[in-house]
Design an enzyme around this catalytic site. Structure first.
Site, PDB file in Angstrom:
ATOM      1  N   GLY A 269     -38.742  38.771  11.443  1.00 57.09           N
ATOM      2  CA  GLY A 269     -37.436  38.128  11.420  1.00 57.09           C
ATOM      3  C   GLY A 269     -37.273  36.870  10.546  1.00 57.09           C
ATOM      4  O   GLY A 269     -38.460  36.195  10.367  1.00 57.09           O
ATOM      5  N   GLY A 270     -36.538  36.639  10.047  1.00 60.36           N
ATOM      6  CA  GLY A 270     -36.079  35.351   9.342  1.00 60.36           C
ATOM      7  C   GLY A 270     -36.961  35.372   8.205  1.00 60.36           C
ATOM      8  O   GLY A 270     -37.255  36.387   7.285  1.00 60.36           O
ATOM      9  N   ASP A 271     -37.895  34.208   8.142  1.00 63.63           N
ATOM     10  CA  ASP A 271     -38.912  34.238   6.912  1.00 63.63           C
ATOM     11  C   ASP A 271     -40.289  34.503   7.321  1.00 63.63           C
ATOM     12  O   ASP A 271     -41.309  34.017   6.693  1.00 63.63           O
ATOM     13  CB  ASP A 271     -38.954  32.817   6.151  1.00 63.63           C
ATOM     14  CG  ASP A 271     -38.867  31.666   7.226  1.00 63.63           C
ATOM     15  OD1 ASP A 271     -39.046  31.736   8.516  1.00 63.63           O
ATOM     16  OD2 ASP A 271     -39.054  30.731   6.778  1.00 63.63           O
ATOM     17  N   GLU A 272     -40.357  35.142   8.591  1.00 61.53           N
ATOM     18  CA  GLU A 272     -41.812  35.485   9.086  1.00 61.53           C
ATOM     19  C   GLU A 272     -42.313  36.820   9.032  1.00 61.53           C
ATOM     20  O   GLU A 272     -41.475  37.890   9.144  1.00 61.53           O
ATOM     21  CB  GLU A 272     -41.596  34.973  10.571  1.00 61.53           C
ATOM     22  CG  GLU A 272     -43.140  34.920  11.319  1.00 61.53           C
ATOM     23  CD  GLU A 272     -43.125  34.458  12.892  1.00 61.53           C
ATOM     24  OE1 GLU A 272     -43.347  33.327  12.794  1.00 61.53           O
ATOM     25  OE2 GLU A 272     -42.859  35.231  13.705  1.00 61.53           O
TER      26      GLU A 272
END
Length: 346
Positions: A269-272
């Site tokens: 999710g996102g930048d993970e």
């Protein structure tokens, strides 16, 4: 060019799951066949010299339907089991027709059950081969019944059956293939991150369960890696979300290039990002991640990495994820661009 299937076949083989589902439908078709033949014997009757043989053969076929699915030999060969069912069905119908009214009776259409069964489970080619075999059986029945094959009525009967079986078999098999393709597309949409093409969180959580269970049974190590980009918000604010998305895709490509085919990689999710490394201890995971950070051929975005290993840092995937996530934040607090193992000194 053939595109590599991103879905692990052991867990996500839609065709195999579909075949397993068809096994229930196959038994229903076989029981329908037995029911129709039983009704025929009750209502119409059978030749006096074949009554006992027909009853025994029908009971034997019903017993085969019940027992064949329990053959352990076919656990990993479901398509072979399905093929065996259809060929036995064709043989049983042929013998039944020979013992009653031959191809001139109303039960010649029973062959459609075998055609539909094959089309649902075995594909177009196998179905066409079975249609040819059925036509050969009809020719044999005509010969055994002292019928002249070249008579207009027999040729018409043979041609109509051949065309009907070919059309029904082809259309049914094509419909099943279309359903399979649709299921594959829906599965990919449900399991892939649209930006990077990696597994999404839901698919990753499903796929790690059997790996975690197997590792716990065999007490073999595996590592969980949590990766977070440093400064993605600054890229989005300064250069726009297009550049931010480009940075995420670049990192995803580098992660794919540095992982093995047996590793599970997902955008959480996102930048993970999350990685599960089977049969890898903390030292092996750290060496792989250091190679990623030090790759001289590609400059990846700045990232912070946390690592936790089974069983050293936890006895379940959820516990390892929590440990790796905390280790990632330690890495970030130390300035990022580094790997931190759970429990290691700062």
């Amino acid at each position: 060019m053939k595109v590599k299937d991103p879905l692990p076949p052991l867990s996500w083989d839609a065709r195999r799951i579909q075949i397993q589902g068809f096994m229930t439908g196959l038994h229903q078709i076989e029981w329908l066949l037995v029911t129709l033949i039983t009704l025929y014997l009750v209502l119409i009757g059978a030749p006096d010299d074949h009554t006992l043989e027909l009853l025994v053969a029908t009971a034997a076929y019903f017993g085969f339907s019940l027992l064949a699915s329990r053959l352990r030999f076919f656990d990993e060969r479901q398509r072979w089991l399905l093929a065996l069912h259809t060929w036995v069905m064709i043989g049983f119908i042929t013998w039944f027709l020979h013992s009653t009214e031959g191809v001139s009776g109303p039960l010649t259409s029973l062959y459609l059950l075998a055609v539909v069964t094959s089309a649902l489970t075995l594909g177009v080619l196998a179905t066409m081969l079975e249609v040819v075999a059925i036509v050969a059986c009809i020719v044999l029945l005509l010969q055994l019944g002292d019928e002249r094959l070249m008579e207009t009525a027999n040729l018409t009967l043979l041609s109509i059956n051949l065309i009907a079986y070919l059309i029904i078999g082809y259309l049914t098999a094509a419909l099943v293939d279309g359903i399979t393709v649709s299921n594959r597309m829906l599965l990919e949409m449900a399991s892939q991150d649209p930006l990077t093409g990696l597994f999404n969180r839901r698919a990753f959580n499903d796929l790690v369960k059997p790996v975690d269970a197997m590792a716990r049974r065999s007490r073999r190590p595996y590592s969980v890696v949590v990766i977070d980009m440093d400064g993605l918000k600054a890229i989005n604010d300064a250069q726009g979300h297009v550049e931010g998305d480009r940075a995420i895709k670049l990192l995803a490509e580098e992660l794919k290039a540095h992982t093995r085919s047996s590793d599970l990689l997902a955008r959480h999710g996102g930048d993970e990002f999350l990685i599960m490394l089977p049969d890898t201890d903390a030292g092996g995971a750290t060496r792989m991640l250091h190679r990623l950070l030090a790759d001289p051929d590609h400059e990846i975005p700045a990232i912070s990495i946390g690592v936790a290993c089974y069983p050293e840092h936890g006895e379940s995937f959820d516990a390892l994820f929590e440990q790796a996530d905390q280790a990632m934040y330690v890495s970030k607090s130390l300035g990022g661009r580094r790997v931190h193992v759970a429990g290691a000194p700062r």
